[in-house]
Design an enzyme around this catalytic site. Structure first.
Site, PDB file in Angstrom:
ATOM      1  N   ARG A  92      27.644   3.937  -6.352  1.00 13.12           N
ATOM      2  CA  ARG A  92      26.315   3.499  -6.783  1.00 13.12           C
ATOM      3  C   ARG A  92      26.368   2.239  -7.632  1.00 13.12           C
ATOM      4  O   ARG A  92      25.450   1.437  -7.642  1.00 13.12           O
ATOM      5  CB  ARG A  92      25.619   4.626  -7.537  1.00 13.12           C
ATOM      6  CG  ARG A  92      25.098   5.615  -6.571  1.00 13.12           C
ATOM      7  CD  ARG A  92      24.594   6.871  -7.176  1.00 13.12           C
ATOM      8  NE  ARG A  92      24.693   7.872  -6.122  1.00 13.12           N
ATOM      9  CZ  ARG A  92      25.630   8.769  -6.058  1.00 13.12           C
ATOM     10  NH1 ARG A  92      26.523   8.862  -7.009  1.00 13.12           N
ATOM     11  NH2 ARG A  92      25.689   9.602  -5.056  1.00 13.12           N
ATOM     12  N   CYS A 116      20.764   8.613  -5.110  1.00 16.31           N
ATOM     13  CA  CYS A 116      21.403   9.148  -6.300  1.00 16.31           C
ATOM     14  C   CYS A 116      21.057  10.602  -6.555  1.00 16.31           C
ATOM     15  O   CYS A 116      19.995  11.059  -6.175  1.00 16.31           O
ATOM     16  CB  CYS A 116      20.996   8.319  -7.489  1.00 16.31           C
ATOM     17  SG  CYS A 116      22.002   8.739  -8.861  1.00 16.31           S
ATOM     18  N   ARG A 121      17.334   5.550  -9.117  1.00 14.74           N
ATOM     19  CA  ARG A 121      18.002   4.512  -9.915  1.00 14.74           C
ATOM     20  C   ARG A 121      17.555   3.157  -9.406  1.00 14.74           C
ATOM     21  O   ARG A 121      18.222   2.525  -8.586  1.00 14.74           O
ATOM     22  CB  ARG A 121      19.519   4.682  -9.825  1.00 14.74           C
ATOM     23  CG  ARG A 121      20.020   5.675 -10.865  1.00 14.74           C
ATOM     24  CD  ARG A 121      21.460   5.984 -10.673  1.00 14.74           C
ATOM     25  NE  ARG A 121      22.300   5.486 -11.733  1.00 14.74           N
ATOM     26  CZ  ARG A 121      23.574   5.836 -11.861  1.00 14.74           C
ATOM     27  NH1 ARG A 121      24.136   6.667 -11.024  1.00 14.74           N
ATOM     28  NH2 ARG A 121      24.299   5.350 -12.853  1.00 14.74           N
ATOM     29  N   PRO A 122      16.410   2.702  -9.886  1.00 20.44           N
ATOM     30  CA  PRO A 122      15.901   1.416  -9.409  1.00 20.44           C
ATOM     31  C   PRO A 122      16.804   0.268  -9.844  1.00 20.44           C
ATOM     32  O   PRO A 122      17.595   0.406 -10.783  1.00 20.44           O
ATOM     33  CB  PRO A 122      14.526   1.302 -10.074  1.00 20.44           C
ATOM     34  CG  PRO A 122      14.501   2.298 -11.162  1.00 20.44           C
ATOM     35  CD  PRO A 122      15.584   3.285 -10.944  1.00 20.44           C
ATOM     36  N   ILE A 123      16.686  -0.862  -9.136  1.00 19.60           N
ATOM     37  CA  ILE A 123      17.492  -2.039  -9.505  1.00 19.60           C
ATOM     38  C   ILE A 123      16.580  -3.219  -9.865  1.00 19.60           C
ATOM     39  O   ILE A 123      17.001  -4.361  -9.831  1.00 19.60           O
ATOM     40  CB  ILE A 123      18.481  -2.426  -8.372  1.00 19.60           C
ATOM     41  CG1 ILE A 123      17.736  -2.622  -7.042  1.00 19.60           C
ATOM     42  CG2 ILE A 123      19.579  -1.399  -8.222  1.00 19.60           C
ATOM     43  CD1 ILE A 123      18.593  -3.299  -5.969  1.00 19.60           C
ATOM     44  N   ASP A 124      15.330  -2.894 -10.205  1.00 19.81           N
ATOM     45  CA  ASP A 124      14.363  -3.955 -10.484  1.00 19.81           C
ATOM     46  C   ASP A 124      14.795  -4.876 -11.625  1.00 19.81           C
ATOM     47  O   ASP A 124      14.569  -6.085 -11.586  1.00 19.81           O
ATOM     48  CB  ASP A 124      12.981  -3.340 -10.782  1.00 19.81           C
ATOM     49  CG  ASP A 124      13.038  -2.317 -11.907  1.00 19.81           C
ATOM     50  OD1 ASP A 124      13.978  -1.500 -11.916  1.00 19.81           O
ATOM     51  OD2 ASP A 124      12.164  -2.335 -12.790  1.00 19.81           O
ATOM     52  N   LEU A 125      15.441  -4.319 -12.655  1.00 17.46           N
ATOM     53  CA  LEU A 125      15.850  -5.157 -13.794  1.00 17.46           C
ATOM     54  C   LEU A 125      16.977  -6.117 -13.389  1.00 17.46           C
ATOM     55  O   LEU A 125      17.030  -7.255 -13.851  1.00 17.46           O
ATOM     56  CB  LEU A 125      16.296  -4.282 -14.976  1.00 17.46           C
ATOM     57  CG  LEU A 125      15.209  -3.381 -15.573  1.00 17.46           C
ATOM     58  CD1 LEU A 125      15.784  -2.457 -16.638  1.00 17.46           C
ATOM     59  CD2 LEU A 125      14.087  -4.238 -16.180  1.00 17.46           C
ATOM     60  N   ARG A 397      35.510  10.818  -8.857  1.00 13.71           N
ATOM     61  CA  ARG A 397      35.005   9.471  -9.136  1.00 13.71           C
ATOM     62  C   ARG A 397      35.312   9.057 -10.577  1.00 13.71           C
ATOM     63  O   ARG A 397      35.381   7.858 -10.878  1.00 13.71           O
ATOM     64  CB  ARG A 397      33.476   9.419  -8.941  1.00 13.71           C
ATOM     65  CG  ARG A 397      33.036   9.451  -7.492  1.00 13.71           C
ATOM     66  CD  ARG A 397      31.522   9.362  -7.408  1.00 13.71           C
ATOM     67  NE  ARG A 397      31.029   8.389  -8.352  1.00 13.71           N
ATOM     68  CZ  ARG A 397      29.981   8.566  -9.162  1.00 13.71           C
ATOM     69  NH1 ARG A 397      29.296   9.679  -9.119  1.00 13.71           N
ATOM     70  NH2 ARG A 397      29.625   7.624 -10.000  1.00 13.71           N
TER      71      ARG A 397
HETATM   72  C1  UD1 Z   1      25.606   3.193 -16.472  1.00 15.47           C
HETATM   73  C2  UD1 Z   1      26.815   4.069 -16.308  1.00 15.47           C
HETATM   74  C3  UD1 Z   1      26.411   5.534 -16.210  1.00 15.47           C
HETATM   75  C4  UD1 Z   1      25.536   5.924 -17.402  1.00 15.47           C
HETATM   76  C5  UD1 Z   1      24.381   4.944 -17.557  1.00 15.47           C
HETATM   77  C6  UD1 Z   1      23.571   5.188 -18.825  1.00 15.47           C
HETATM   78  C7  UD1 Z   1      28.345   2.634 -15.125  1.00 15.47           C
HETATM   79  C8  UD1 Z   1      29.100   2.359 -13.877  1.00 15.47           C
HETATM   80  N1  UD1 Z   1      27.525   3.676 -15.101  1.00 15.47           N
HETATM   81  O1  UD1 Z   1      24.829   3.341 -15.295  1.00 15.47           O
HETATM   82  O2  UD1 Z   1      27.592   6.326 -16.222  1.00 15.47           O
HETATM   83  O3  UD1 Z   1      25.014   7.209 -17.169  1.00 15.47           O
HETATM   84  O4  UD1 Z   1      24.877   3.596 -17.631  1.00 15.47           O
HETATM   85  O5  UD1 Z   1      24.394   5.143 -19.941  1.00 15.47           O
HETATM   86  O6  UD1 Z   1      28.514   1.960 -16.120  1.00 15.47           O
HETATM   87  N2  UD1 Z   1      16.869   1.343 -14.781  1.00 15.47           N
HETATM   88  C9  UD1 Z   1      15.708   0.786 -14.227  1.00 15.47           C
HETATM   89  N3  UD1 Z   1      15.829  -0.397 -13.547  1.00 15.47           N
HETATM   90  C10 UD1 Z   1      17.018  -1.045 -13.377  1.00 15.47           C
HETATM   91  C11 UD1 Z   1      18.177  -0.467 -13.954  1.00 15.47           C
HETATM   92  C12 UD1 Z   1      18.072   0.728 -14.642  1.00 15.47           C
HETATM   93  O7  UD1 Z   1      14.637   1.347 -14.342  1.00 15.47           O
HETATM   94  O8  UD1 Z   1      17.058  -2.104 -12.754  1.00 15.47           O
HETATM   95  C13 UD1 Z   1      16.758   2.627 -15.486  1.00 15.47           C
HETATM   96  C14 UD1 Z   1      17.548   3.733 -14.760  1.00 15.47           C
HETATM   97  O9  UD1 Z   1      16.780   4.307 -13.735  1.00 15.47           O
HETATM   98  C15 UD1 Z   1      17.812   4.710 -15.886  1.00 15.47           C
HETATM   99  C16 UD1 Z   1      18.000   3.789 -17.078  1.00 15.47           C
HETATM  100  O10 UD1 Z   1      17.410   2.540 -16.729  1.00 15.47           O
HETATM  101  O11 UD1 Z   1      16.726   5.548 -16.081  1.00 15.47           O
HETATM  102  C17 UD1 Z   1      19.444   3.574 -17.472  1.00 15.47           C
HETATM  103  O12 UD1 Z   1      20.141   3.014 -16.396  1.00 15.47           O
HETATM  104  P1  UD1 Z   1      21.365   2.011 -16.604  1.00 15.47           P
HETATM  105  O13 UD1 Z   1      21.622   1.834 -18.065  1.00 15.47           O
HETATM  106  O14 UD1 Z   1      21.096   0.806 -15.795  1.00 15.47           O
HETATM  107  O15 UD1 Z   1      22.544   2.832 -15.976  1.00 15.47           O
HETATM  108  P2  UD1 Z   1      23.651   2.312 -14.993  1.00 15.47           P
HETATM  109  O16 UD1 Z   1      24.082   0.946 -15.380  1.00 15.47           O
HETATM  110  O17 UD1 Z   1      23.237   2.555 -13.591  1.00 15.47           O
END
Ligand code: UD1
Length: 419
Positions: A92, A116, A121-125, A397
């Site tokens: 992911r 997921c 787990r959006p990637i908008d940010l 993993r």
């Molecule tokens: C990373 C960690 C993961 C951990 C998480 C939170 C890695 C490889 N993984 O995941 O183990 O559980 O941090 O500490 O480092 N979000 C949005 N838009 C986005 C990106 C995120 O809405 O573009 C939201 C996600 O849905 C979630 C929150 O932000 O609710 C936190 O996500 P994020 O901090 O981005 O987690 P990851 O980087 O995916």
């Protein structure tokens, strides 16, 4: 299908070491695309996610070699600018290649990362931030097409301190023209480790680990060696195992400061913690005490990655504890499996109420995500009787040879093939 067979109730004890951090090494591996030459990484855990990243790098044209816990990555000749769908879905966090691939190749083709099991787990940010740095991005559902000349520094405000988005911005902006400022950046230790690595290669990143990070773009990075930080979530997992199945356990190769968000919770459960250099001794009480309330938060708050594992411990504590998951919207899949051991847990939206029971009993359970799997292993170590834990592909993993490490401290655990 492989499963762990665990005979619970065996007293654990002795010493156990923590391997390098998965969440630190993955963005560093992606960032090696910014460098034309050989990066040497030490303390790299042998995990399926690390191998998945190595496969992506090899597909792109890098030469990746492992010697024990040292990984060398030579990115001199990058020949592809796409990441095939099956590779994106394998892991992911493959989205972390977005910033480095478009910086290196000027054009990149990726797919959305796999679905997921801990919520949407959006990637908008990631996308909106890269756009602010000048990347033209078009998405058509199954493909993300990125196009850019040299990126340009910008001021980026994150509505949530996303770990992955902060890393992607840092990676994309180190070679950008001018200065980038990330406001409301994630502060996790893995962010600081990425900055340490990139700065050692010539980048100019200031404030990593704080809410505002400034990056002054440079023209070039040069190859270097780096030692990855220890995995704080693995350390916390061993603390959980010790708290329910050991009188005392010494955990080596930790960074005490990185465990500061979890240590108070163990203290509240009645464990005594002694820190000495890079080691931690946990002495557990005869029965854990409940905690009033745990709420998962971005660092330095209580980590969401520890929520399920600590919940396994609380299911055996005296009294009732409340757990609130505020980071992910669906990270409670382990609860139905913990109930199979006899745990008494109810859930209402993001709030779980754990009424501690005196004993757990062996059960056949299945993990659907990495840390949920670790929670089930923790429960099985403490449960009376024999348990099986399936879904090891999730556990592999993030935990290197978990069964071998637990065996060394006295656990009765075998990896078995069930047809
Ligand atoms: C990373 C960690 C993961 C951990 C998480 C939170 C890695 C490889 N993984 O995941 O183990 O559980 O941090 O500490 O480092 N979000 C949005 N838009 C986005 C990106 C995120 O809405 O573009 C939201 C996600 O849905 C979630 C929150 O932000 O609710 C936190 O996500 P994020 O901090 O981005 O987690 P990851 O980087 O995916």
């Amino acid at each position: 299908m492989e499963k762990f067979e665990i005979k619970g109730g065996e007293p654990l004890g002795g010493r156990i070491s923590v391997h390098g951090s998965k969440n630190a090494v993955l963005p560093i591996m992606a960032a090696t695309l910014l460098i034309r030459g050989e990066t040497v990484l030490h303390n790299v855990p042998a995990l399926s996610d690390v191998e998945a990243s190595a496969q992506i790098l090899r597909h792109l044209g890098a030469v990746v070699k492992r010697d024990g816990s040292t990984l060398s990555i030579n990115t001199r000749d990058i020949v592809n600018n796409d990441i095939p769908e099956e590779m994106m879905r394998e892991m992911r966090s493959s989205i972390i290649f977005l910033g480095s691939l478009v910086t290196r190749c000027r054009e990149a083709f990726l797919c959305p990362p796999g679905g997921c099991d801990i919520g949407v787990r959006p990637i908008d940010l990631h996308i909106s931030s890269l756009k602010k740095l000048g990347v033209q991005i078009t998405e058509n559902g199954s493909c993300i097409h990125c196009l850019a000349q040299r990126l340009t520094g910008s001021k980026i405000f994150l509505s949530f301190p996303s770990v992955g988005a902060t890393e992607n911005i840092m990676i994309a902006s180190v070679l950008a023209r001018g200065k980038t400022v990330i406001i409301n950046a994630a502060r996790e230790p893995e962010i600081s480790d990425l900055a340490t690595f990139l700065n050692s290669c010539g980048a100019r990143i200031f404030g990593a680990g704080e809410s505002t990070v400034e990056i002054e773009g440079v023209d070039e990075l040069y190859p270097n060696a780096h030692t990855v930080i220890p995995d704080r979530i693995v350390a916390a997992t061993y603390m959980c195992a010790a708290s329910v199945a050991a009188d005392e356990l010494i955990i080596d190769d930790i960074r005490p400061a990185h465990l500061s968000p979890v240590i108070p919770v163990f203290a509240e459960m009645g464990c005594r913690i002694y820190l000495s250099g890079s080691s931690l001794k946990l002495v557990s009480p005869s029965r854990l005490k409940r905690v009033k309330s745990i709420k998962t938060l971005p660092y330095p708050g209580f980590p969401t990655d520890c929520q399920s594992i600590v919940m396994a411990c609380l299911s055996l504590a005296r009294g009732t504890s409340t757990v609130i998951e505020s980071v992910f919207d669906s990270r409670y899949k382990h609860i139905s499996e913990l109930r199979r051991f006899g745990a008494d847990i109810t859930v209402n939206d993001r709030v779980a109420v754990v009424s501690g029971v005196k004993e757990l009993y062996g059960a056949n359970v299945y993990s659907t995500d990495l840390r949920g799997g670790a929670a089930l292993v923790t429960a099985a170590l403490a449960a009376k009787g024999v348990s099986t834990v399936g879904g090891l592909e999730h556990i592999d993993r993030g935990y290197e040879a978990l069964e071998n490490n637990l065996k060394k401290i006295g656990a009765s655990i075998e990896r078995k093939n069930y047809e």
